[in-house]
Design a protein around this motif. Structure first.
Motif, PDB file in Angstrom:
ATOM      1  N   TYR A  67       6.277   1.134  -2.347  1.00 49.29           N
ATOM      2  CA  TYR A  67       5.269   1.733  -1.480  1.00 49.29           C
ATOM      3  C   TYR A  67       5.464   1.251  -0.045  1.00 49.29           C
ATOM      4  O   TYR A  67       5.805   0.096   0.192  1.00 49.29           O
ATOM      5  N   GLY A  68       5.218   2.152   0.885  1.00 40.49           N
ATOM      6  CA  GLY A  68       5.216   1.801   2.297  1.00 40.49           C
ATOM      7  C   GLY A  68       6.582   1.830   2.943  1.00 40.49           C
ATOM      8  O   GLY A  68       7.597   2.079   2.305  1.00 40.49           O
ATOM      9  N   LYS A  69       6.588   1.583   4.260  1.00 38.83           N
ATOM     10  CA  LYS A  69       7.835   1.592   5.030  1.00 38.83           C
ATOM     11  C   LYS A  69       8.797   0.500   4.578  1.00 38.83           C
ATOM     12  O   LYS A  69      10.008   0.671   4.611  1.00 38.83           O
ATOM     13  N   LYS A  70       8.233  -0.613   4.142  1.00 36.17           N
ATOM     14  CA  LYS A  70       9.068  -1.729   3.695  1.00 36.17           C
ATOM     15  C   LYS A  70       9.534  -1.567   2.249  1.00 36.17           C
ATOM     16  O   LYS A  70      10.253  -2.409   1.726  1.00 36.17           O
ATOM     17  N   LYS A  71       9.070  -0.503   1.609  1.00 35.77           N
ATOM     18  CA  LYS A  71       9.401  -0.230   0.199  1.00 35.77           C
ATOM     19  C   LYS A  71       9.119  -1.453  -0.675  1.00 35.77           C
ATOM     20  O   LYS A  71       9.956  -1.911  -1.442  1.00 35.77           O
ATOM     21  N   GLU A  72       7.898  -1.951  -0.531  1.00 38.20           N
ATOM     22  CA  GLU A  72       7.458  -3.099  -1.312  1.00 38.20           C
ATOM     23  C   GLU A  72       7.260  -2.697  -2.777  1.00 38.20           C
ATOM     24  O   GLU A  72       6.643  -1.682  -3.076  1.00 38.20           O
ATOM     25  N   ASN A  73       7.795  -3.488  -3.695  1.00 38.33           N
ATOM     26  CA  ASN A  73       7.588  -3.239  -5.124  1.00 38.33           C
ATOM     27  C   ASN A  73       6.130  -3.488  -5.461  1.00 38.33           C
ATOM     28  O   ASN A  73       5.610  -4.571  -5.196  1.00 38.33           O
TER      29      ASN A  73
END
Length: 78
Positions: free
Chosen positions: A30-36
């Protein structure tokens, strides 16, 4: 193990469920940082991961009660 952003997960939900039913584990980012943020796993794998083996009790099944009490019979497996 596949990794999917949440938008792609929503778009391809039925296909993801088919993959999970076939035994695949999917990480949702999720999000711009592609956090798991989540892992979707088959229910059978979830059941296996939920069982804890404890020293003397490793070969016995036991339900941990809210008050954490255990009778001697439960401990000894009588």
């Amino acid at each position: 193990m596949k990794t999917l952003p949440v938008g792609e997960f929503k778009t391809h939900f039925s296909e993801v469920i088919d993959d999970v039913r076939a035994g695949e584990e999917i990480i949702i980012t999720y999000g711009k940082k592609k956090e798991n943020v989540a892992v979707v796993i088959p229910y059978s794998a979830y059941e296996k991961r939920n069982k804890i083996k404890l020293g003397l009790l490793q070969d016995k099944e036991y339900e941990i009660k809210k008050d954490f009490e255990m009778t001697e019979e439960e401990l000894l497996g009588i």
